[in-house]
Design an enzyme around this catalytic site. Structure first.
Site, mmCIF file in Angstrom:
data_model
loop_
_atom_site.group_PDB
_atom_site.id
_atom_site.type_symbol
_atom_site.label_atom_id
_atom_site.label_comp_id
_atom_site.label_asym_id
_atom_site.label_seq_id
_atom_site.Cartn_x
_atom_site.Cartn_y
_atom_site.Cartn_z
ATOM 1 N N GLY A 183 7.890 51.827 -30.656
ATOM 2 C CA GLY A 183 7.030 52.784 -29.857
ATOM 3 C C GLY A 183 5.886 53.008 -30.022
ATOM 4 C CB THR A 226 11.196 52.222 -39.264
ATOM 5 O OG1 THR A 226 12.366 52.891 -38.459
ATOM 6 C CG2 THR A 226 10.015 52.346 -38.238
ATOM 7 N NE ARG A 271 13.664 58.854 -54.340
ATOM 8 C CZ ARG A 271 13.903 58.136 -54.174
ATOM 9 N NH1 ARG A 271 14.098 56.757 -54.460
ATOM 10 N NH2 ARG A 271 15.368 58.243 -53.007
ATOM 11 C CB ILE A 272 8.756 53.696 -51.529
ATOM 12 C CG1 ILE A 272 7.405 53.677 -52.087
ATOM 13 C CG2 ILE A 272 8.886 52.330 -51.211
ATOM 14 C CD1 ILE A 272 6.874 54.687 -50.918
ATOM 15 C CD GLN A 286 7.696 51.618 -40.703
ATOM 16 O OE1 GLN A 286 6.620 52.369 -39.997
ATOM 17 N NE2 GLN A 286 7.810 50.201 -39.703
ATOM 18 C CE LYS A 298 2.914 63.302 -51.021
ATOM 19 N NZ LYS A 298 1.277 63.073 -51.703
ATOM 20 N N GLY A 299 7.021 59.391 -45.783
ATOM 21 C CA GLY A 299 6.864 59.541 -44.770
ATOM 22 C C GLY A 299 5.772 57.997 -45.207
ATOM 23 C CD GLU A 352 3.238 58.418 -37.035
ATOM 24 O OE1 GLU A 352 2.208 58.818 -35.756
ATOM 25 O OE2 GLU A 352 3.124 59.757 -37.480
HETATM 26 MO MO1 MOS Z 1 4.660 58.394 -33.271
HETATM 27 S S1 MOS Z 1 2.529 58.059 -32.291
HETATM 28 O O1 MOS Z 1 4.336 60.335 -33.811
HETATM 29 O O2 MOS Z 1 5.439 57.737 -32.811
#
Ligand code: MOS
Length: 673
Positions: free
Chosen positions: A223, A451, A562-563, A572, A635-636, A639
């Site tokens: 997406g 993901t 942490r991963i 990712q 932390k994510g 992106e």
């Molecule tokens: Mo992302 S642009 O927050 O799916």
């Protein structure tokens, strides 16, 4: 851990939104605006209605009933005005997809056409300062005395970069199956990044209570933000199904994606930097011009990373927006940070050259102790560690900064570096954990965007429960489950995981069942600057005759908490960096001034990197132990991989050739010019 649904996906058993078998299904196909701006004067559906299998034609001749405050992009067939080429102006519902598509060609729409303007320019008279930029930032910020900072600088850089419109292009095009029950309840199988969010948006558009709507999304083929909000195709399926009293599928074509599923705004970015003789920044200014539609204000937060990145006594950031006769831009992977860091990190490279400093050294020297704009302490900040570890692994030491002097046959060789950053936010989420059949079932209305969310949440729950992962089953992808935020903003794992851990802990105490809602815990969070950081290194070779650019090696080192799982995380990061190669060298949605729409609206003409374009990408990370984030310490990572890649490649192309291309993508044509 091996991806839980991996086997289902590669054997074709994973069901995507367009694939649910359902009795009596019909198909809707849109009719799209053939002008850029103006008014519909008539819609003649007679030629379509006589064709075989046609059940209905939807249009503004008989507007479907919607909530009066519906989002204008979703309020289908309400108005006679056309806001952009390709906007849905009508639709045919038929017994087969082919019959619907054939009949759509026979719907005659006439227009009264107005002159249009689709071109973003830095001096556009329509540029204005929006109230805020996404998702909630001030449009402009100013700290210290910018004029003084620039005046006292020993070295200044004043450069303008541009990035084109680009499209998300998920592998699975947007698709929806809408089913109304006899009682007026609605079930929507939608390719969406957030089932709770989609439910709320659909209910709001229809003016229905949310309880009447259920959204299901078990699998989604990407997406990148374009499915973070519902798009017109979703509402088309819902309204068509209501009109014909039968289930309706809408599966958009790749070309239709370019028209109605959002894109990243083009940007024009001026960066002014001042530094003293030692290379310490005295001033940073980042001004951005970008576009939105006449329908909705969407203001990308492009200059915001400058508020976080480097220490400086004077800092100014500003966003200007112009409303054009275009489709509304939308979320695309690392909105703001991605285009903004391209400009900032390219300008930092130009500053390194102007000051005679090594570009890694310049960034280390200007690292920030506290967040420059807010003054807040960082929960953790390991940009310098990423830069130094990356330099070590990449073999950066001893790099000769002289451009255009390394040759291997026809190839000119160069290396470049850039920093990365992305915020580490969380949103409120709910979850439950229940003892069932000797194991645990964890329920959360998360979405696995591809993901590996199922897998990550299984590991998180198993750790919290102190059991092996095979004793945990995750249920997600259904808005009947405990409400949860979108898979977006690199917030999914952190948001859902916080609720999952709390639910699991309560289930352990209770012995049977636990339910959690993190709303209050999030409000009580300490005020800190929470961001992931990274460093990207690129090696390129450029054919000195043709200008062909090959990326021989990309190395990304990230500090992202942490991963949870090495394999998922690597995918990712590598995926983000690959998309960064596309941004640097290939991707450009071409807006035609006369035609008004995107003219290269397919994958034959809109180029994304394929395997043959990627020679070597390595992603690795710094171990971070940050207790100020969430129970998992994450932390994510969805992106940050794309942030900085394009700048690192552009900087390497300069190092290889001595030519600074400031307009993306860096194509052979631009380089040769
Ligand atoms: Mo992302 S642009 O927050 O799916």
């Amino acid at each position: 851990m091996t991806r839980i649904e991996g086997h289902d996906k590669v054997t074709g058993r994973a069901t995507y939104s367009a694939e649910y078998p359902i009795e009596g299904v019909t198909y809707a196909y849109p009719v799209q605006a053939g002008i850029v701006r103006g008014r519909i004067t008539s819609i003649d559906a007679a030629g379509a209605l006589v064709l075989p299998g046609v059940l209905a034609v939807l249009s503004s001749e008989d507007p479907p009933e919607l909530a009066p405050d519906a989002d204008p992009e979703l309020a289908l067939f309400q108005r006679r005005e056309v806001a952009y080429r390709g906007q849905f102006v009508a639709a045919v519902v038929a017994d087969t997809y082919e019959n619907a598509r054939a009949a759509a060609r026979e719907v005659r729409v006439t227009y009264e056409e107005d002159p249009h303007d689709v071109r973003l320019r830095g001096d556009h008279p329509g540029l204005y300062r929006p109230e805020k930029v996404n998702p909630f930032y001030p449009a402009d910020t100013e700290k210290g005395d910018l004029a003084a900072g620039l005046a006292e600088a020993a070295v200044t850089v004043d450069v303008t970069y541009t990035t084109p419109a680009v499209h998300n292009n998920p592998m699975e095009p947007h698709a929806t199956l809408a089913v109304w029950s006899g009682d007026g309840d609605l079930t929507v199988y939608d390719s969406t990044q957030g089932v709770s969010t989609a439910r709320a948006m659909i209910a709001k558009t229809l003016g229905l209570p949310a309880e009447r709507v259920r959204v299901v999304c078990r699998h989604i083929g990407g997406g990148f933000g374009s499915k973070g909000t519902i798009r017109p195709g979703t509402m088309l399926a819902v309204l068509a199904a209501r009109a014909v009293g039968r289930p309706v599928k809408v599966a958009l074509t790749r070309q239709q994606l370019f028209d109605v599923t959002g894109y990243r705004t083009p940007t024009i970015q001026r960066v002014r930097l001042g530094a003293d003789a030692d290379g310490r920044l005295t001033a940073v200014e980042h001004e951005v011009a970008e576009q939105s539609s006449t329908l909705v204000e969407f203001a990308e937060q492009t200059a915001t990373p400058a508020r976080t990145m480097y220490e400086t006594p004077a800092l100014r950031t500003a966003h200007r927006l112009v409303r054009l006769d275009v489709a509304t831009p939308s979320w695309m992977r690392a909105p703001g940070e991605c285009p903004g860091m391209y400009a900032l990190e390219s300008a930092m490279d130009e500053l390194a050259i102007a000051t005679g400093l090594d570009p890694v050294e310049l960034r280390v020297l200007n690292d920030a102790e506290t967040e420059p704009e807010s003054g807040l302490p960082f929960s953790s900040r390991n940009l310098v560690a990423c830069l130094l570890e990356g330099a070590r692994r990449f073999g950066w030491e001893g790099r000769d900064p002289t451009p255009g002097v390394r040759r291997q046959g026809r190839w000119l060789i160069g290396t470049g570096v850039a920093s990365s950053t992305f915020p580490a936010f969380r949103r409120p989420s709910q979850a439950t954990a229940t003892v069932e059949n000797g194991g645990y079932v964890v329920r959360v209305a998360a979405v696995d965007l591809g993901t590996g969310a199922r897998t990550a949440l299984t590991k998180i729950a198993a750790t919290a429960l102190g059991v092996p992962p095979d004793q945990v089953r995750i249920e997600l992808g259904d808005s009947d489950l405990p409400p949860a935020p979108v898979a977006g903003g690199s917030m999914g794992t952190a948001s859902w995981g916080s609720a999952v851990v709390a639910a699991c802990e309560e289930a352990l105490r209770d012995g049977k069942h636990g339910a959690a809602d993190t709303t209050d815990a999030l409000k009580a969070q300490q005020d800190l600057a929470r961001h992931a950081f990274g460093a990207q290194f690129a090696r390129v070779r450029v054919d000195m005759d043709t200008g062909e650019i090959r990326v021989s090696h990309l190395l990304g080192i990230f500090a992202a908490g942490r991963i949870i799982d090495e394999q998922l995380a690597t995918s990712q990061f590598v995926g983000g960096m690959t998309m960064g190669v596309g941004m640097a060298l290939m991707e450009e949605s071409v807006i035609d001034d006369e035609f008004g729409g995107f003219s290269n609206h397919d994958l034959a003409q809109y180029h994304v990197p394929v395997c043959a374009d990627i020679e070597r990408i390595d992603a690795a990370w710094i171990e971070e132990d940050d207790r100020h984030l969430n129970p998992m310490g994450t932390k994510g990572i969805g992106e940050i991989g794309i942030v900085g890649t394009a700048a690192a490649i552009g900087n390497a192309v300069y190092h290889a050739t001595g030519i600074r291309v400031r307009d993306l993508p860096i194509t052979p044509a631009r380089l040769l010019a």
